[in-house]
Design a protein around this motif. Sequence first.
Motif, mmCIF file in Angstrom:
data_model
loop_
_atom_site.group_PDB
_atom_site.id
_atom_site.type_symbol
_atom_site.label_atom_id
_atom_site.label_comp_id
_atom_site.label_asym_id
_atom_site.label_seq_id
_atom_site.Cartn_x
_atom_site.Cartn_y
_atom_site.Cartn_z
ATOM 1 N N SER A 1 3.141 -0.763 0.047
ATOM 2 C CA SER A 1 3.220 -2.216 0.040
ATOM 3 C C SER A 1 4.673 -2.613 -0.163
ATOM 4 C CB SER A 1 2.388 -2.793 -1.099
ATOM 5 O OG SER A 1 1.037 -2.430 -0.940
ATOM 6 N N CYS A 2 5.191 -3.401 0.756
ATOM 7 C CA CYS A 2 6.565 -3.877 0.649
ATOM 8 C C CYS A 2 6.618 -5.125 -0.222
ATOM 9 C CB CYS A 2 7.088 -4.180 2.051
ATOM 10 S SG CYS A 2 8.823 -4.610 2.093
ATOM 11 N N GLU A 3 7.768 -5.357 -0.808
ATOM 12 C CA GLU A 3 7.920 -6.536 -1.666
ATOM 13 C C GLU A 3 7.754 -7.849 -0.892
ATOM 14 O OE1 GLU A 3 11.792 -5.854 -3.188
ATOM 15 O OE2 GLU A 3 12.787 -6.394 -1.317
ATOM 16 N N CYS A 4 7.898 -7.811 0.427
ATOM 17 C CA CYS A 4 7.774 -9.023 1.236
ATOM 18 C C CYS A 4 6.317 -9.364 1.542
ATOM 19 C CB CYS A 4 8.555 -8.886 2.529
ATOM 20 S SG CYS A 4 7.814 -7.737 3.706
ATOM 21 N N GLY A 5 5.390 -8.476 1.167
ATOM 22 C CA GLY A 5 3.993 -8.723 1.454
ATOM 23 C C GLY A 5 3.444 -7.840 2.562
ATOM 24 N N TYR A 6 4.342 -7.201 3.292
ATOM 25 C CA TYR A 6 3.925 -6.274 4.343
ATOM 26 C C TYR A 6 3.310 -5.030 3.714
ATOM 27 C CZ TYR A 6 4.615 -2.694 7.961
ATOM 28 O OH TYR A 6 4.444 -1.673 8.848
ATOM 29 N N SER A 7 2.251 -4.530 4.298
ATOM 30 C CA SER A 7 1.740 -3.241 3.834
ATOM 31 C C SER A 7 1.206 -2.461 5.020
ATOM 32 C CB SER A 7 0.660 -3.415 2.769
ATOM 33 O OG SER A 7 -0.512 -3.936 3.334
ATOM 34 N N GLN B 1 10.665 1.740 10.141
ATOM 35 C CA GLN B 1 10.799 0.772 11.229
ATOM 36 C C GLN B 1 10.712 -0.658 10.680
ATOM 37 O OE1 GLN B 1 8.072 1.539 14.426
ATOM 38 N NE2 GLN B 1 9.143 0.169 15.826
ATOM 39 N N HIS B 2 9.785 -0.889 9.756
ATOM 40 C CA HIS B 2 9.659 -2.214 9.133
ATOM 41 C C HIS B 2 10.958 -2.605 8.423
ATOM 42 C CE1 HIS B 2 8.351 -5.526 6.650
ATOM 43 N NE2 HIS B 2 8.695 -4.854 5.575
ATOM 44 N N VAL B 3 11.503 -1.681 7.666
ATOM 45 C CA VAL B 3 12.738 -1.968 6.932
ATOM 46 C C VAL B 3 13.883 -2.258 7.905
ATOM 47 C CG1 VAL B 3 14.476 -0.963 5.398
ATOM 48 C CG2 VAL B 3 12.053 -0.709 4.860
ATOM 49 N N ASP C 1 12.983 -5.883 9.377
ATOM 50 C CA ASP C 1 12.857 -7.039 8.476
ATOM 51 C C ASP C 1 13.811 -7.025 7.290
ATOM 52 O OD1 ASP C 1 10.849 -8.474 9.847
ATOM 53 O OD2 ASP C 1 9.350 -7.059 9.147
ATOM 54 N N HIS C 2 14.359 -5.859 6.985
ATOM 55 C CA HIS C 2 15.276 -5.756 5.842
ATOM 56 C C HIS C 2 16.495 -4.922 6.239
ATOM 57 C CE1 HIS C 2 11.819 -7.217 3.570
ATOM 58 N NE2 HIS C 2 11.111 -6.196 3.986
ATOM 59 N N PRO C 3 17.202 -5.343 7.263
ATOM 60 C CA PRO C 3 18.323 -4.512 7.747
ATOM 61 C C PRO C 3 19.393 -4.283 6.674
ATOM 62 C CG PRO C 3 18.329 -6.684 8.790
ATOM 63 C CD PRO C 3 17.024 -6.554 8.050
HETATM 64 ZN ZN LIG Z 1 9.175 -5.883 3.838
#
Ligand SMILES: [Zn+2]
Length: 52
Positions: free
Chosen positions: A5-11, A26-28, A31-33
């Motif tokens: 689970s990411c801190e942004c709500g993505y899991s 890939q998510h990071v 969304d979090h470059p």
């Molecule tokens: Zn995230």
Amino acid sequence: MKQVSCECGYSTRSESEDQIVSTVLQHVAVDHPDLAPSVTPDVVRGWIEIVP
Ligand SMILES: [Zn+2]
């Protein structure tokens, strides 16, 4: 089943650790470059939770 689970709500969840690691990296990257340089596969493995 494993989950991150990411801190942004993505899991994401998968039975495969390698799959989770590549999905989260890939998510990071997308969304979090700003965090991407410090998030290595080992870091992602540290985020994995075991869920039923
Ligand atoms: Zn995230």
